[in-house]
Scaffold this motif. Sequence first.
Motif, short mmCIF file in Angstrom:
data_model
loop_
_atom_site.label_atom_id
_atom_site.label_comp_id
_atom_site.label_asym_id
_atom_site.label_seq_id
_atom_site.Cartn_x
_atom_site.Cartn_y
_atom_site.Cartn_z
N GLU A 171 0.81 -1.21 0.00
CA GLU A 171 0.00 0.00 0.00
C GLU A 171 0.85 1.27 0.00
O GLU A 171 0.37 2.34 -0.30
N CYS B 167 5.30 5.33 -3.01
CA CYS B 167 5.17 6.59 -2.28
C CYS B 167 6.55 7.21 -2.06
O CYS B 167 7.53 6.50 -1.85
N ALA C 113 0.71 6.95 -3.70
CA ALA C 113 -0.44 6.07 -3.55
C ALA C 113 -1.27 6.43 -2.32
O ALA C 113 -2.46 6.16 -2.25
N LEU C 114 -0.63 7.03 -1.32
CA LEU C 114 -1.33 7.57 -0.17
C LEU C 114 -0.64 8.85 0.22
O LEU C 114 0.52 9.06 -0.08
N ASP C 115 -1.38 9.73 0.87
CA ASP C 115 -0.83 11.02 1.28
C ASP C 115 -1.08 11.22 2.77
O ASP C 115 -2.19 10.97 3.25
N GLU D 247 -4.67 9.74 3.43
CA GLU D 247 -5.53 9.80 2.24
C GLU D 247 -5.18 8.64 1.31
O GLU D 247 -4.05 8.55 0.82
N PHE D 248 -6.13 7.74 1.10
CA PHE D 248 -5.99 6.62 0.18
C PHE D 248 -6.87 6.86 -1.03
O PHE D 248 -7.75 7.72 -1.01
N ASP D 249 -6.69 6.06 -2.07
CA ASP D 249 -7.57 6.14 -3.25
C ASP D 249 -9.02 5.89 -2.87
O ASP D 249 -9.92 6.47 -3.45
N PHE D 250 -9.24 5.03 -1.88
CA PHE D 250 -10.60 4.64 -1.50
C PHE D 250 -11.20 5.48 -0.38
O PHE D 250 -12.33 5.26 0.03
N SER E 199 -10.25 8.18 3.33
CA SER E 199 -9.27 8.67 4.29
C SER E 199 -9.50 8.07 5.67
O SER E 199 -10.60 7.64 6.00
#
Length: 142
Positions: A51, A55, A74-76, A92-95, A97
């Motif tokens: 995951e 990054c 990929a995540l923030d 923050e994920f694609d799907f 937070s």
Amino acid sequence: MTLKNTNATVRVRSSVDTDGEVTQMDVIADARYAYRNGKYYIMYEESGLSEMRGCITTVKVEEDGRVWVKRSGALDTNMCYEVGRTHSCVYEFDFGSITMETHATQIDVALTPVGGQIDMRYRLDMGAVKSDNHLNISIKEK
């Protein structure tokens, strides 16, 4: 003293204990290492966990002992660790937070212009899920 974008190798070792279930990770990566305006910076690309793969992680160590870990890709997230203080952050994920809090209990920093290490113990609180964490980051100029 200003040290700008020195080529380095970073080793990140972490241990996460969630309700007695311990997960460990050990990642070695090429990095950039810098010292500017009283702060050390370690920048590298994540490769270990799926995951976080891809990054870009930047670790910033301030003179007062605060450590910031910023991830983008990929995540923030931008997480702050400071002994005796609680800090909130959002992953923050694609799907979606996840909001979490960091509670650092120990931060030991031994960095020089040619490398060193950061050793931290902290608790992450994600609401119903809490974990005790140990993170060791070592950096060495190439």
